[in-house]
Design an enzyme around this catalytic site. Structure first.
Site, PDB file in Angstrom:
ATOM      1  N   ARG A  14      -1.079  -6.387  12.274  1.00  0.00           N
ATOM      2  CA  ARG A  14      -2.110  -5.715  13.076  1.00  0.00           C
ATOM      3  C   ARG A  14      -2.714  -6.673  14.103  1.00  0.00           C
ATOM      4  O   ARG A  14      -3.022  -6.274  15.231  1.00  0.00           O
ATOM      5  CB  ARG A  14      -3.203  -5.155  12.160  1.00  0.00           C
ATOM      6  N   SER A  62     -11.242  -6.967   6.850  1.00  0.00           N
ATOM      7  CA  SER A  62     -12.277  -6.450   5.975  1.00  0.00           C
ATOM      8  C   SER A  62     -12.712  -7.595   5.076  1.00  0.00           C
ATOM      9  O   SER A  62     -11.864  -8.291   4.503  1.00  0.00           O
ATOM     10  CB  SER A  62     -11.740  -5.284   5.140  1.00  0.00           C
ATOM     11  N   GLU A 102      -9.747  -1.846  13.546  1.00  0.00           N
ATOM     12  CA  GLU A 102     -10.122  -2.813  12.508  1.00  0.00           C
ATOM     13  C   GLU A 102      -8.941  -3.691  12.130  1.00  0.00           C
ATOM     14  O   GLU A 102      -7.830  -3.202  11.934  1.00  0.00           O
ATOM     15  CB  GLU A 102     -10.640  -2.052  11.278  1.00  0.00           C
ATOM     16  N   GLU A 162       1.119   4.158   1.214  1.00  0.00           N
ATOM     17  CA  GLU A 162       0.636   5.083   2.229  1.00  0.00           C
ATOM     18  C   GLU A 162       1.419   6.393   2.177  1.00  0.00           C
ATOM     19  O   GLU A 162       2.635   6.397   1.991  1.00  0.00           O
ATOM     20  CB  GLU A 162       0.767   4.463   3.625  1.00  0.00           C
ATOM     21  N   ARG A 177       0.850  -1.194   0.000  1.00  0.00           N
ATOM     22  CA  ARG A 177       0.000   0.000   0.000  1.00  0.00           C
ATOM     23  C   ARG A 177       0.882   1.240   0.000  1.00  0.00           C
ATOM     24  O   ARG A 177       1.726   1.390   0.886  1.00  0.00           O
ATOM     25  CB  ARG A 177      -0.905   0.031   1.239  1.00  0.00           C
ATOM     26  N   ARG A 195      -0.337   2.958  12.695  1.00  0.00           N
ATOM     27  CA  ARG A 195      -1.120   1.775  12.290  1.00  0.00           C
ATOM     28  C   ARG A 195      -0.943   1.397  10.833  1.00  0.00           C
ATOM     29  O   ARG A 195      -1.576   0.464  10.354  1.00  0.00           O
ATOM     30  CB  ARG A 195      -2.605   2.009  12.622  1.00  0.00           C
ATOM     31  N   HIS A 196      -0.088   2.094  10.069  1.00  0.00           N
ATOM     32  CA  HIS A 196       0.042   1.819   8.646  1.00  0.00           C
ATOM     33  C   HIS A 196       1.472   1.474   8.232  1.00  0.00           C
ATOM     34  O   HIS A 196       2.433   2.076   8.700  1.00  0.00           O
ATOM     35  CB  HIS A 196      -0.434   3.015   7.819  1.00  0.00           C
TER      36      HIS A 196
END
Length: 542
Positions: free
Chosen positions: A516, A468, A465, A316, A314, A322-323
């Protein structure tokens, strides 16, 4: 009058300045050379000890020559005893162990204590001068070892009268032979004792007027190979290993097939800006944001139930706790007979089994993590709580938090909802489903009774979260419409869409971020703590 007396003042000043700079440069050069000579002299002195012909016991200690470490002689690895296995049953028996010299404490000229560490387990070793076995030179050799050097120790196992506080194993080895396999540098860039210190210890010291070293996150990551040697980090990554293994074993037991999908793809798997784009032999391509498209194609390929453990990318832009730009995805896809709840059922059973397994089999590792980063055990139910998105929104509204009815939850709202769920239902692990369609990827199936909502879900741990998931669109014409509506060039995913033209079963799945899961299960405050060598917007090394 001498030439110096007649020299121009400006020229003299200039030369003086140059002379000062040259002197300073030369002094720095000499200082650097001196330090190198000191290190070389120390190494030479230690090396001389190992081959001291004046010592009749010189063969019992020393640095192992490189030639002996080049797979010169096959041997039975059973000759070595694991430090973890050292216990009272081995009393009065001779053992051979290999590990790192964690601490070295000389006591006069004829005695030295070593603490040897192997993969998180430690044992105290006593090197004491004795006729016919241990010479004073051997004690000196032991005392001169650099911390974190790798050594072989042979000796007799004994049980001390008093408990040993500085080691995990409650036995002591009376050293008879000591060989250095690999020397660490004399001064390490970070001290492991400092890196293993908890914030609680540091704060207590501050209150007592003392100053302890705090190793910050960037320094840790710069010297990650040292940082991961601390007990807490060893625990974190052994827990992570267990999570991945529990994920794999559970799904295999449920009839899933493990697959491996490409990470170089045409177009983008989910759309949006967070895509690493690149040129692939003159064609536009990107790194996969998830194995989503190929997971679904595998279902069309008649596998029925598949999963994958692999890298996800990703792009980011923000540096947050958190990423990451690269992480490990745990992904699942499966056929659905009637309802997307079938996918949620798998999530429920999988994670309850995983949490149970972690609590049962990783007690030592979790204790090691908790000693440096204190956390409360995760609260979860035997049957995982399920709430609709609308029910979650209403819980927030009831306490004055306004949320757009068809918008997504931001981080603050997720945490607040997690707090409310814990207070009302006594769980920190729950499922929120039937999300607004507008906030889900193009391949998400809309609800049959209200197309503004979707057959999708997110799963939360401690208010954040981690999963997903959803039922996927399996009708090619509808899939094309959804892709176009989300701004995705249908031509770039034509092979994916064509897969559904040959007969595609209703199906669904989910994706989990491994880092995570570990971060939240262990109550950690930064995802970089659970990534072995993190890749984020500011870091691509080591």
């Amino acid at each position: 009058m001498s030439s110096s007396e007649s020299q121009d003042p400006a020229v003299a000043a200039s030369e003086a300045q140059i002379s000062k700079k040259a002197a300073k440069k030369e002094a720095a050069k000499q200082d650097k050379l001196r330090r190198r000579q000191e290190i070389a002299a120390a190494s030479a002195a230690t090396a001389n000890l190992s081959v001291d012909e004046a010592d009749p016991l010189a063969a019992n200690y020393g640095d192992v020559p490189l030639v002996e470490l080049q797979s010169k002689t096959p041997t039975d690895v059973g000759e070595w005893t694991r430090v973890e296995a050292l216990g009272a049953a081995l009393e009065n028996k001779t053992v051979l162990i290999r590990g790192r010299a964690q601490t070295i404490r000389p006591v006069g000229k004829k005695m030295a204590f070593l603490v040897i560490r192997e993969h998180g387990y430690t044992v105290q070793c006593l090197v004491q001068a004795q006729p016919d076995t241990v010479s004073p030179q051997m004690v000196k050799f032991a005392a001169a070892l650099n911390r974190e050097s790798i050594v072989d120790v042979e000796g007799l196992v004994s049980i001390p009268a008093a408990p040993i506080k500085g080691a995990t194993q409650q036995v002591e080895i009376q050293v008879r032979k000591l060989y250095c396999i690999s020397r660490a540098v004399p001064t390490l860039p970070i001290n492991l004792e400092d890196a293993a210190r908890s914030e609680v210890e540091i704060e207590k010291a501050v209150q007592a007027g003392e100053q302890l070293v705090r190793v910050n996150q960037d320094t840790r990551l710069n010297f990650r190979v040292l940082d991961v040697r601390t007990p807490a980090n060893q625990g974190i990554f052994r827990v992570q290993s267990h999570v991945a293994n529990a994920f794999r074993q559970f799904l295999l037991s449920e009839g899933f097939c493990e697959i491996h999908t490409p990470k170089l793809i045409a177009g983008s798997s989910e759309g949006g800006a967070s895509v690493f784009r690149l040129d692939y032999k003159g064609q536009p391509a990107c790194l996969a944001q998830s194995p989503q498209l190929h997971k679904q194609m595998s279902i069309c390929g008649d596998f029925g139930r598949v999963f994958e453990i692999g890298p996800v990318f990703r792009a980011e832009d923000s540096y947050t706790h958190r990423h990451l730009c690269e992480f490990t995805g745990l992904d699942v896809e499966m056929e659905i007979k009637k309802h997307y709840f079938e996918v949620m059922d798998v999530v429920d059973r999988l994670f309850v089994a995983m949490f149970d397994s972690l609590n049962q089999h990783c007690k030592k590792d979790l204790e090691a993590v908790g000693s440096q980063y204190p956390f409360e055990p995760l609260k979860y139910l035997r049957n995982t709580l399920r709430l609709t998105y609308e029910e979650g929104i209403q819980m927030l509204k009831d306490v004055g938090v306004e949320i757009e009815p068809f918008g997504d939850l931001n981080t603050e709202a997720e945490r607040k909802l997690g707090q409310l769920v814990l207070e009302k239902y006594g769980t920190e692990f729950y499922i929120l489903h039937r999300y607004p369609l507008a906030v889900r990827p193009f391949y998400t199936m809309p609800c049959y009774d209200n197309p503004s909502y979707s057959n999708s879900f997110d799963v939360f741990i401690r208010g954040e979260e981690i999963i997903s998931g959803a039922q996927r669109v399996h009708v090619p014409e509808f899939l094309e419409q959804r892709a176009a509506a989300c701004g995705i060039d249908v031509k770039t995913i034509s092979t994916y869409i064509d897969s559904f033209r040959y007969g595609a079963p209703p199906h669904g799945g989910f994706g989990v971020g491994l880092e995570r899961v570990v971060m939240l299960f262990c109550g950690l405050n930064n995802i970089r703590k659970t990534s072995l060598f993190p890749r984020d917007p500011l870091r691509i090394a080591p």
